[in-house]
Structure formats: C-alpha cells, structure tokens
Scaffold this active site. Structure first.
Site, PDB file in Angstrom:
ATOM      1  N   SER A 109       0.855  -1.191   0.000  1.00  0.00           N
ATOM      2  CA  SER A 109       0.000   0.000   0.000  1.00  0.00           C
ATOM      3  C   SER A 109       0.885   1.231   0.000  1.00  0.00           C
ATOM      4  O   SER A 109       2.064   1.171   0.374  1.00  0.00           O
ATOM      5  CB  SER A 109      -0.873   0.000   1.268  1.00  0.00           C
ATOM      6  N   TYR A 168      -1.981  -1.042  10.420  1.00  0.00           N
ATOM      7  CA  TYR A 168      -1.982  -1.163   8.963  1.00  0.00           C
ATOM      8  C   TYR A 168      -0.725  -0.530   8.367  1.00  0.00           C
ATOM      9  O   TYR A 168      -0.031  -1.139   7.550  1.00  0.00           O
ATOM     10  CB  TYR A 168      -3.235  -0.491   8.386  1.00  0.00           C
TER      11      TYR A 168
END
Length: 255
Positions: free
Chosen positions: A142, A155
């Site tokens: 990401s 995350y």
C-alpha cells in the site's frame, strides 16, 4: 496471451483486487488458484470465473496458518505440477484508532494477515519455485508502506514491514531466478476503503472519500483493474529483469 502456460496462486482471491487479477490472468492464458477465508465469496468467485475458463481452482484457508499455506501450494502442485506466479494479495485494514486506544489483539491480527502470511506463503512456495529455477512473487502492499497516516498504526506499520520482507526475499530468491516485487496502491474503490472511510468518520464515509480523492493528483480512487494490470506486468516475462522493487500505483499520491 502473456501468461499462456503459466500457473498462478492468488491469495485474497475472492476480494476486489484478487478477483480482478484472477479474471485478467485467466484472460491472458494462466491457470489460476484463488484462495480466501470467505467461503461464500470464494464459491461465488469460482462460479463467475468458471463461466469463462476451466482452469480455476479454489482453496478455503487462513493465510496466517502455515498448514493452510502449504495445503494451498500442494493443491496447485498436485493439479498443475508447478507454480509460476504467487500473488500474495490477502490483507486486512484493522481498525481506525489512536495508538493509545488500539486493541493489542487487533494489532496482532493485522500483522498476522499482512506480514506473517507473506512469510508463510513464500516459505511454502519457495522450494517448488527454486527447484523450477523460475517464478514471480508479487506482494500487495500500500502507499501506507511508503508514508504515514494517523490512527491506523497497525496497517501502516504492517505495510512498511512488507517492504523489508519483500527485499529480503528478493535477495534470497535471486540465485534461483525467482523474482519478488511489491505493489503499493493508493485508496482503491472497494470494500476495504468503505471500511476505512467509515472508521475515520462514522456516518461520514462519503465526505472522507471526497477528501482522499482531493489529495490524489489524478483526482480519483484506483480501480481494482488498475492494480491487476500492474500485477500482470510483474507476473509476465515483460519484467524478467525486475526484482526487489516497489511499484506505486497511486494516481500520483506519493509523487
């Protein structure tokens, strides 16, 4: 047919990016095994994909379990005799909370799915790919692995860890002609972003989306297919001299 004769495993294969990639890989001639923990979505994906191809297998499993990863790899080897492409795409967003308030068990769960699963997937697949002397491993990370974002500590840090593991794996695998690279999407218009949008501002997800889109130079979220096309490039022989690399597909967000 860039993947003619190749076999691929896709984890998180019943979700947005995974399913879009499975469709594209099949169109390009690959045989594809999709693995997911969501049995209902997995069965729906099998029905959809099987309408256009007979070269589809499904595997129900937990990516944070070595036994399930080995079973997934063994299924592909038993059916097709080799693994050319391993797309380690499964991931989870966790919750939106400050470090002070972040539940320890949720933090551990995010790491198990986003980091440990990559280690276990490669641990299971490497022996077969090394023996063959070829292969491509692609990891979905990401833009959160390239920069920070408040209130999603698990995350963000898990996606940073992804880069370290990818680079280490690329160096270990290079002598066997197995390539390892990572993809770093900006927000993508799928379930995970709906969850995060709602987490940032409960009841105000649409406004959060508009705010994120305003930050992206191309002024839109990515599509699942945008990520799938990059995965196809890294899976194909068009990228045989590329390993250990991070690829942002983010509309210019990290420019």
């Amino acid at each position: 047919m860039k993947l003619q004769g190749k076999t691929a495993i896709i984890t998180g294969g019943a979700g947005g990016i995974g399913l879009a990639t499975a469709r594209l890989f099949l169109q390009e001639g690959a045989k594809v095994l999709i693995s997911d923990y969501d049995e209902d979505n997995l069965n729906k994906a099998k029905i959809e994909l099987s309408e256009s191809s007979d070269n589809v297998l499904i595997h129900l499993g937990d990516v944070s379990s070595y036994a399930d990863n080995k079973d997934m790899v063994d299924m592909a080897i038993s059916k097709w005799g080799k693994i050319d492409i391993l797309f380690l795409n499964a991931g989870t967003e966790g919750v939106v909370k400050s470090i002070i308030d972040y539940p320890e068990d949720k933090f551990d769960q995010v790491y198990a799915v986003n980091v440990k699963s990559l280690f276990l997937g490669m641990k299971a697949a490497f022996p077969h790919m090394f023996k063959a002397g070829a292969g491509s491993i692609i990891i979905t990370s990401s833009v959160a692995g390239l920069q920070g974002t408040a209130n999603v500590s698990a995350y963000v840090t898990s996606k940073h860890a992804t880069i370290g593991l990818m680079r280490t794996a690329a160096l270990e695998a290079a002598e066997h002609q197995v390539r390892v690279n990572s993809i770093h999407p900006s927000p993508v218009d799928n379930r995970m972003m709906r969850s995060l949008e709602e987490g940032f501002v409960p009841g105000g997800g649409e406004d959060v989306k508009k705010g994120f889109e305003a930050m992206i130079p191309l002024k839109r979220y990515g599509k699942n297919e945008d990520i799938a096309k990059l995965a196809l490039f890294l899976a194909s022989d068009d990228s045989t001299f590329i390993t250990g690399a991070t690829y942002a597909v983010d509309g210019g967000l990290t420019a």
